[in-house]
Design a protein around this motif. Structure first.
Motif, PDB file in Angstrom:
ATOM      1  N   LEU A   9       0.835  -1.215   0.000  1.00  0.00           N
ATOM      2  CA  LEU A   9       0.000   0.000   0.000  1.00  0.00           C
ATOM      3  C   LEU A   9       0.864   1.258   0.000  1.00  0.00           C
ATOM      4  N   LEU A  10       1.946   1.230   0.755  1.00  0.00           N
ATOM      5  CA  LEU A  10       2.829   2.415   0.810  1.00  0.00           C
ATOM      6  C   LEU A  10       3.487   2.676  -0.539  1.00  0.00           C
ATOM      7  N   VAL A  11       3.894   1.605  -1.222  1.00  0.00           N
ATOM      8  CA  VAL A  11       4.527   1.764  -2.537  1.00  0.00           C
ATOM      9  C   VAL A  11       3.517   2.348  -3.523  1.00  0.00           C
ATOM     10  N   LYS A  12       2.301   1.778  -3.535  1.00  0.00           N
ATOM     11  CA  LYS A  12       1.252   2.288  -4.427  1.00  0.00           C
ATOM     12  C   LYS A  12       0.978   3.758  -4.120  1.00  0.00           C
ATOM     13  N   LYS A  15       2.870   6.827  -5.639  1.00  0.00           N
ATOM     14  CA  LYS A  15       2.402   7.351  -6.925  1.00  0.00           C
ATOM     15  C   LYS A  15       0.957   7.814  -6.835  1.00  0.00           C
ATOM     16  N   LYS A  16       0.389   7.715  -5.625  1.00  0.00           N
ATOM     17  CA  LYS A  16      -1.007   8.105  -5.387  1.00  0.00           C
ATOM     18  C   LYS A  16      -1.973   7.360  -6.315  1.00  0.00           C
ATOM     19  N   GLU A  84       6.264  16.109  -2.903  1.00  0.00           N
ATOM     20  CA  GLU A  84       5.006  16.413  -3.591  1.00  0.00           C
ATOM     21  C   GLU A  84       4.439  17.766  -3.176  1.00  0.00           C
ATOM     22  N   LYS A  85       5.123  18.427  -2.234  1.00  0.00           N
ATOM     23  CA  LYS A  85       4.565  19.653  -1.647  1.00  0.00           C
ATOM     24  C   LYS A  85       4.093  20.670  -2.678  1.00  0.00           C
ATOM     25  N   GLU A  86       4.935  20.955  -3.677  1.00  0.00           N
ATOM     26  CA  GLU A  86       4.569  22.000  -4.642  1.00  0.00           C
ATOM     27  C   GLU A  86       3.341  21.588  -5.442  1.00  0.00           C
ATOM     28  N   LYS A  87       3.324  20.327  -5.878  1.00  0.00           N
ATOM     29  CA  LYS A  87       2.165  19.844  -6.640  1.00  0.00           C
ATOM     30  C   LYS A  87       0.911  19.949  -5.790  1.00  0.00           C
ATOM     31  N   GLU A 137      -4.581  14.331 -16.074  1.00  0.00           N
ATOM     32  CA  GLU A 137      -4.291  12.894 -15.964  1.00  0.00           C
ATOM     33  C   GLU A 137      -3.913  12.494 -14.548  1.00  0.00           C
ATOM     34  N   GLU A 138      -2.832  13.119 -14.015  1.00  0.00           N
ATOM     35  CA  GLU A 138      -2.333  12.667 -12.713  1.00  0.00           C
ATOM     36  C   GLU A 138      -3.338  12.924 -11.587  1.00  0.00           C
ATOM     37  N   PHE A 139      -3.805  14.177 -11.462  1.00  0.00           N
ATOM     38  CA  PHE A 139      -4.746  14.481 -10.379  1.00  0.00           C
ATOM     39  C   PHE A 139      -6.056  13.704 -10.542  1.00  0.00           C
TER      40      PHE A 139
END
Length: 201
Positions: A9-12, A15-16, A84-87, A137-139
């Motif tokens: 779960l942590l690995v997944k 990449k969120k 990931e802070k900036e994103k 795509e990502e969000f």
């Protein structure tokens, strides 16, 4: 099995990527199907106690899970972890814009708003990379945003709304407080948003 599941779960989550029950069964639980709910429950407890994360089912039909941050929200720490802070900062600004505009915005309105922040879709950004890809795509894949096509539009247009992960990781009240702080106003200044934020608590 429990510690294997925690690692999986942590690995997944790095990449969120939303996690499907089928993947958990196939990759981790395998022959221990009967103990599925017990293994998941214990993994969830470990995640909460050790990492301050919570496993939440965001789609009960297709059994899709995400990990959300359940540490108390420190000022300005919403949705943040490390690099990931900036994103996440950009995401918070987008979620605020959607909420303040009545919970749904056309893509053209969102791009125009980002232009004002000197963030241009289609241009490489030094921090965010391809902004259009990040947002559409990502969000969306991470379930922070949802997009719905607007019927009968040519060229095709679509609208953005909050996704289920955003609903779980932050709240309308947090977002309104963020906007109020940025603008130096009292949250109650925005009457309809304020009552909606209070009602959603």
């Amino acid at each position: 099995q429990v510690s294997e599941l925690v690692q999986f779960l942590l690995v997944k989550d790095q990449k969120k990527i939303p996690i499907k029950r089928a993947d958990i069964l196939k990759n981790i639980i395998r022959e221990y199907r009967n103990a599925y709910s017990e293994i998941v429950k214990r993994a969830d407890r470990t995640l909460q106690e050790v990492f301050g994360l919570q496993l939440v089912e965001i789609d009960t039909k297709r059994h899709i899970y995400v990990l959300i941050n359940n540490l108390p929200h420190a000022e300005g720490q919403h949705l943040c972890r490390g690099k990931e802070k900036e994103k996440m900062g950009l995401l918070l600004v987008i979620l605020s814009f959607i909420f303040m505009k009545g919970n749904s915005v056309k893509d053209s309105a969102l791009w125009a708003f980002l232009h004002l922040l000197r963030v241009y879709p289609g241009k490489q950004h030094s921090v965010f990379g391809d902004v259009r890809k990040l947002v559409t795509e990502e969000f969306v894949r991470q379930k922070y945003l949802e997009t719905t096509p607007i019927p009968l539009t040519d060229p095709p247009e679509f609208k953005f709304q909050w996704g289920p992960r955003a609903e779980k990781e932050t709240s309308k009240k947090d977002v309104l407080n963020f906007v109020a702080k940025m603008q130096g106003k009292d949250p109650a200044f925005w009457v309809s948003q304020f009552s909606e934020a209070e009602a959603s608590q």
